[in-house]
Design a protein around this motif. Structure first.
Motif, mmCIF file in Angstrom:
data_model
loop_
_atom_site.group_PDB
_atom_site.id
_atom_site.type_symbol
_atom_site.label_atom_id
_atom_site.label_comp_id
_atom_site.label_asym_id
_atom_site.label_seq_id
_atom_site.Cartn_x
_atom_site.Cartn_y
_atom_site.Cartn_z
ATOM 1 N N SER A 30 0.883 -1.174 0.013
ATOM 2 C CA SER A 30 0.209 -0.099 -0.036
ATOM 3 C C SER A 30 0.769 1.041 0.050
ATOM 4 O O SER A 30 0.526 2.125 -0.731
ATOM 5 C CB SER A 30 -0.830 0.000 1.114
ATOM 6 O OG SER A 30 -1.876 1.246 1.363
ATOM 7 N N HIS A 34 1.294 4.143 -2.930
ATOM 8 C CA HIS A 34 0.861 5.719 -3.023
ATOM 9 C C HIS A 34 2.158 6.505 -3.184
ATOM 10 O O HIS A 34 1.945 7.459 -3.620
ATOM 11 C CB HIS A 34 0.081 5.901 -1.307
ATOM 12 C CG HIS A 34 -1.132 5.313 -1.181
ATOM 13 N ND1 HIS A 34 -2.102 5.616 -1.767
ATOM 14 C CD2 HIS A 34 -1.443 4.323 -0.492
ATOM 15 C CE1 HIS A 34 -3.369 5.133 -1.419
ATOM 16 N NE2 HIS A 34 -2.934 3.812 -0.762
ATOM 17 N N ASP A 37 2.044 6.357 -6.902
ATOM 18 C CA ASP A 37 1.026 7.136 -7.785
ATOM 19 C C ASP A 37 1.311 8.680 -7.808
ATOM 20 O O ASP A 37 1.181 9.430 -6.603
ATOM 21 C CB ASP A 37 -0.313 7.088 -6.694
ATOM 22 C CG ASP A 37 -1.311 7.518 -7.137
ATOM 23 O OD1 ASP A 37 -1.346 8.219 -8.400
ATOM 24 O OD2 ASP A 37 -2.462 7.687 -6.903
ATOM 25 N N ASN A 40 -1.169 11.654 -6.952
ATOM 26 C CA ASN A 40 -2.212 11.292 -6.018
ATOM 27 C C ASN A 40 -3.391 11.160 -6.802
ATOM 28 O O ASN A 40 -4.696 11.461 -6.644
ATOM 29 C CB ASN A 40 -2.479 12.199 -5.101
ATOM 30 C CG ASN A 40 -1.339 12.221 -4.143
ATOM 31 O OD1 ASN A 40 -0.830 11.089 -3.895
ATOM 32 N ND2 ASN A 40 -1.128 13.263 -3.668
ATOM 33 N N LYS A 41 -3.477 10.445 -8.367
ATOM 34 C CA LYS A 41 -4.530 10.157 -9.036
ATOM 35 C C LYS A 41 -5.342 8.992 -8.630
ATOM 36 O O LYS A 41 -6.721 9.152 -8.939
ATOM 37 C CB LYS A 41 -3.973 9.743 -10.421
ATOM 38 C CG LYS A 41 -2.883 10.681 -11.208
ATOM 39 C CD LYS A 41 -2.374 10.082 -12.388
ATOM 40 C CE LYS A 41 -1.661 8.889 -12.207
ATOM 41 N NZ LYS A 41 -0.376 8.921 -11.418
ATOM 42 N N GLY A 42 -5.010 8.194 -7.912
ATOM 43 C CA GLY A 42 -5.852 6.889 -7.157
ATOM 44 C C GLY A 42 -5.441 5.604 -7.881
ATOM 45 O O GLY A 42 -6.186 4.762 -7.673
ATOM 46 N N PHE A 43 -4.903 5.950 -9.070
ATOM 47 C CA PHE A 43 -4.338 4.602 -9.855
ATOM 48 C C PHE A 43 -2.933 4.854 -10.398
ATOM 49 O O PHE A 43 -2.445 5.952 -10.395
ATOM 50 C CB PHE A 43 -5.275 4.525 -10.924
ATOM 51 C CG PHE A 43 -5.184 5.493 -12.148
ATOM 52 C CD1 PHE A 43 -4.227 5.478 -13.121
ATOM 53 C CD2 PHE A 43 -6.155 6.876 -11.712
ATOM 54 C CE1 PHE A 43 -4.608 6.863 -13.869
ATOM 55 C CE2 PHE A 43 -6.095 7.746 -12.687
ATOM 56 C CZ PHE A 43 -5.193 8.082 -13.807
ATOM 57 N N ASP A 48 4.222 4.741 -13.481
ATOM 58 C CA ASP A 48 3.996 4.390 -12.011
ATOM 59 C C ASP A 48 4.144 2.957 -11.803
ATOM 60 O O ASP A 48 4.950 2.753 -10.611
ATOM 61 C CB ASP A 48 2.722 4.851 -11.575
ATOM 62 C CG ASP A 48 2.442 6.380 -11.539
ATOM 63 O OD1 ASP A 48 3.403 7.289 -11.967
ATOM 64 O OD2 ASP A 48 1.134 6.785 -11.778
ATOM 65 N N PHE A 77 -9.354 5.065 -16.835
ATOM 66 C CA PHE A 77 -9.634 6.208 -15.876
ATOM 67 C C PHE A 77 -9.572 7.540 -16.743
ATOM 68 O O PHE A 77 -8.606 7.689 -17.034
ATOM 69 C CB PHE A 77 -8.684 6.246 -14.771
ATOM 70 C CG PHE A 77 -8.669 5.270 -13.769
ATOM 71 C CD1 PHE A 77 -9.671 5.257 -12.559
ATOM 72 C CD2 PHE A 77 -7.593 3.982 -13.975
ATOM 73 C CE1 PHE A 77 -9.349 4.253 -11.878
ATOM 74 C CE2 PHE A 77 -7.685 2.885 -13.166
ATOM 75 C CZ PHE A 77 -8.670 3.135 -11.858
ATOM 76 N N SER A 84 -5.647 0.285 -10.644
ATOM 77 C CA SER A 84 -6.204 0.510 -9.477
ATOM 78 C C SER A 84 -5.442 -0.113 -8.152
ATOM 79 O O SER A 84 -4.601 -1.112 -8.385
ATOM 80 C CB SER A 84 -7.565 0.033 -9.362
ATOM 81 O OG SER A 84 -7.816 -1.356 -9.491
ATOM 82 N N LEU A 85 -5.715 0.436 -7.082
ATOM 83 C CA LEU A 85 -5.061 -0.145 -5.916
ATOM 84 C C LEU A 85 -5.476 -1.521 -5.640
ATOM 85 O O LEU A 85 -4.690 -2.452 -5.411
ATOM 86 C CB LEU A 85 -5.737 0.720 -4.606
ATOM 87 C CG LEU A 85 -5.121 0.093 -3.231
ATOM 88 C CD1 LEU A 85 -3.428 0.066 -3.378
ATOM 89 C CD2 LEU A 85 -5.571 1.180 -2.265
ATOM 90 N N GLU A 86 -6.721 -1.600 -5.911
ATOM 91 C CA GLU A 86 -7.310 -3.346 -5.780
ATOM 92 C C GLU A 86 -6.366 -4.437 -6.576
ATOM 93 O O GLU A 86 -6.070 -5.432 -6.024
ATOM 94 C CB GLU A 86 -8.868 -3.403 -5.917
ATOM 95 C CG GLU A 86 -9.419 -4.589 -5.760
ATOM 96 C CD GLU A 86 -10.944 -4.776 -6.086
ATOM 97 O OE1 GLU A 86 -11.412 -5.674 -6.006
ATOM 98 O OE2 GLU A 86 -11.393 -3.621 -6.603
#
Length: 152
Positions: A30, A34, A37, A40-43, A48, A77, A84-86
């Motif tokens: 995690s 971050h 990233d 801080n786009k969230g993906f 990256d 996106f 994605s983080l997932e």
């Protein structure tokens, strides 16, 4: 055949125990997500993902490896394909579990074994220490080599 020993160990009653992901591993994954990233786009973008893999595993992934990740796990996106983080957690968890725990040791040994002899001499160890820990005196390195350990 075992990639870590080069021998077929199953016939001798040995088997590789599959490593499982710990809470600490999940936290590390995690944090790296971050950090990688950018903005801080969230993906994660392709670049990256390269940064994240380099930080986690210590190597720059090939274009093919990044293509496989993005093609199989990427999500659109807005106008950008990202991870994605997932999906990142799924991929990197699998990679972490599959990582050969002895690979780092083998790689370090090969760096020290500059003459490719399959063993380290005291000179090899002194050369390595002079580069990574020049403050440690030669006699300490010789003692370490002779008696099998450094004690501070």
């Amino acid at each position: 055949m075992s990639t870590s020993t080069g021998f077929q160990l199953g016939s001798y009653g040995y088997s590789k125990i599959k490593r499982s992901i710990t809470k600490e591993d999940k936290h590390l994954l995690s944090v790296v997500f971050h950090e990688a990233d950018d903005r801080n786009k969230g993906f994660l973008t392709r670049e990256d993902v390269k940064v994240a893999i380099a930080e986690l595993f210590g190597y720059k992934p090939s274009k093919y490896e990044v293509d496989q990740i993005m093609n199989n796990y990427g999500t659109r996106f807005n106008s950008v394909i990202g991870l994605s983080l997932e999906n990142y957690m799924i991929i990197m968890s699998d990679k972490l579990v599959a990582a050969d725990e002895d690979e780092n040791t083998r790689h370090t040994f090969m760096v020290f074994d500059t003459n490719c002899r399959g063993f380290l001499s005291v000179e090899d160890l002194q050369r390595a220490f002079s580069q990574v820990a020049p403050h440690i005196p030669n006699h300490t390195v010789q003692t370490c080599f002779r008696y099998g350990g450094l004690h501070f």
